[in-house]
Design an enzyme around this catalytic site. Structure first.
Site: not given
Length: 433
Positions: A106-107
């Site tokens: 997700f980063k």
């Protein structure tokens, strides 16, 4: 827009200053002076818009005063070169798959946005030799390293705890070279994070080199994470199921859930949030006692959440003006040990065919426990399960296919510098640069 410090002692900063500094001079975290509320008409229209179109509107609310519209659109569109689809796991529980970016975590969203925004400011101001410090418990390092790889004028130092990230995660930031340096710290993630914060507070070091942070303490890292909350809601709305939406967020340093709370403050109609913890249950303890008690982190199979003093808790307190009742009314907490996480991964895979990673398993299990009435739950599947290959295969007894993107990282040669956890050694290393 101006940005103020959560500690209230530092001067207000511009967006450029907040992004470049990372941490305020009083050791506080920067907060936007206002959170623009998006009109209900936009919320209703989102189901007809693309991820990029939604994100541009949200980005404009935060950054539109400081970045030209065409440039901001280019940054958003370049950042979101991948989808974050909503996938049904059971009739009431959906997975928001945030692992379709370059490093399968997700980063990628926040890291890619920050890299592009910082590069924009560097070009605009004619700066050079900006040094990015980032502490990682797993996925942050790879996302930041790959987001900044090859960007002129920027050098990235990734600090990670020796022996406490998965082999695949480590390969994603130790094999890159170029403008990326991996620092293998003999300690925990909290030690790595403490080194980064101490570096910003050291006058001699800051006089020697231009430092900024790419952890979620940086406003350009955590604010863009609100994009996919809006997009997730839009996808659920297309299905006619957005009436009572609950987000369950695997929580480590709390940047992700803070971004969700910002989205809610901007008008996203989320009924409530769930903070899903592993054994590092700081938030759950706060909810139960109204006291925040940092402690050394505990190692678990959900290693990216092994955080004993989450930085972004300060932003949550600021957002709710320190009101424990207000926070507890919006967010509930759950904590799971390794055995419970493993049981969830195995059971869900056997029953539904959906393979969770250890962090997503915490989010899923919290929804199983807490959904009521007509609520529909979305948990954030924050990383591809293949990034935790040995753990997941041992739990399910099934072979996990490794995506081509990850295979390519694993072919590289590890390059890292080993350092003790003490600040003086870290400072001496940086001063030599």
């Amino acid at each position: 827009m101006k940005y103020y410090s959560t500690n209230g002692q530092a001067p207000a900063a511009s967006l450029r200053e907040a992004v470049v500094k990372g941490l305020a001079g009083d050791k506080g975290l920067y907060m936007p002076e206002r959170i623009g509320r998006l009109p209900e008409s936009f919320i209703r229209e989102m189901k007809n818009l693309s991820f990029r179109e939604i994100a541009c509107r949200v980005a404009d609310a935060f950054f539109g005063d400081d970045v030209e519209a065409d440039t901001l659109k280019e940054i958003v569109y370049d950042t979101l070169a991948f989808d974050t689809p909503l996938v049904e796991v059971t009739g009431r529980i959906y997975s928001l798959e945030l692992f379709h970016g370059p490093t399968l975590a997700f980063k990628d969203v926040g890291a890619r946005f920050m890299a592009r925004l910082l590069a924009y400011f560097i070009r605009k101001e004619g700066q050079a030799d900006v040094n990015v410090l980032v502490a990682t418990s797993g996925d942050t390092g790879s996302a930041v390293a790959n987001g900044f790889l090859g960007v002129p004028g920027i050098h990235v130092y990734v600090l990670y705890p020796k022996g406490k990230v998965s082999r695949i995660q480590e390969a994603q930031f130790t094999t890159l070279g170029q403008n990326i340096t991996a620092l293998e710290i003999d300690g925990t993630f909290d030690d790595c994070q403490a080194l980064v914060k101490s570096a910003f507070m050291d006058r001699e070091l800051n006089a020697h080199m231009n430092l900024t942070s790419a952890n979620s303490i940086n406003v350009a890292r955590f604010l863009p994470q609100s994009f996919y909350y809006f997009y997730a809601y839009a996808q659920l709305d297309r299905l006619g199921l957005a009436g009572e939406t609950v987000f369950s967020v695997p929580s480590g340093n709390f940047g992700n859930i803070t971004a969700g709370l910002f989205a809610r403050a901007m008008g996203l109609p989320v009924k409530r949030f769930v903070a899903a913890n592993n054994r590092n249950r700081l938030f759950l303890d706060y909810l139960e006692t109204a006291r925040y008690s940092p402690r050394p982190s505990v190692a678990t199979i959900a290693n990216a959440m092994d955080v004993g003093d989450p930085s972004n808790f300060a932003r949550i307190l600021d957002l709710y003006e320190g009101s424990h009742p207000a926070i507890a009314d919006t967010v509930s907490g759950y904590s799971y040990d390794d055995e419970e996480i493993g049981e969830t991964i195995n059971r869900v895979y056997k029953e539904t065919g959906y393979l969770l990673d250890p962090h997503g398993a915490c989010g899923y299990r919290a929804l199983e426990t807490s959904l009521a009435g007509k609520e529909t739950g979305i948990f954030l599947e924050t990383a591809h399960p293949a990034k935790f290959l040995e753990t997941v295969q041992n739990i399910t007894g099934e072979e996990v296919e490794i995506p081509v993107k990850l295979q390519q990282f694993m072919l590289g040669t590890k390059q890292s510098v080993e350092l003790p956890k003490g600040f003086e050694a870290f400072k001496a290393y940086l001063l030599e640069k």
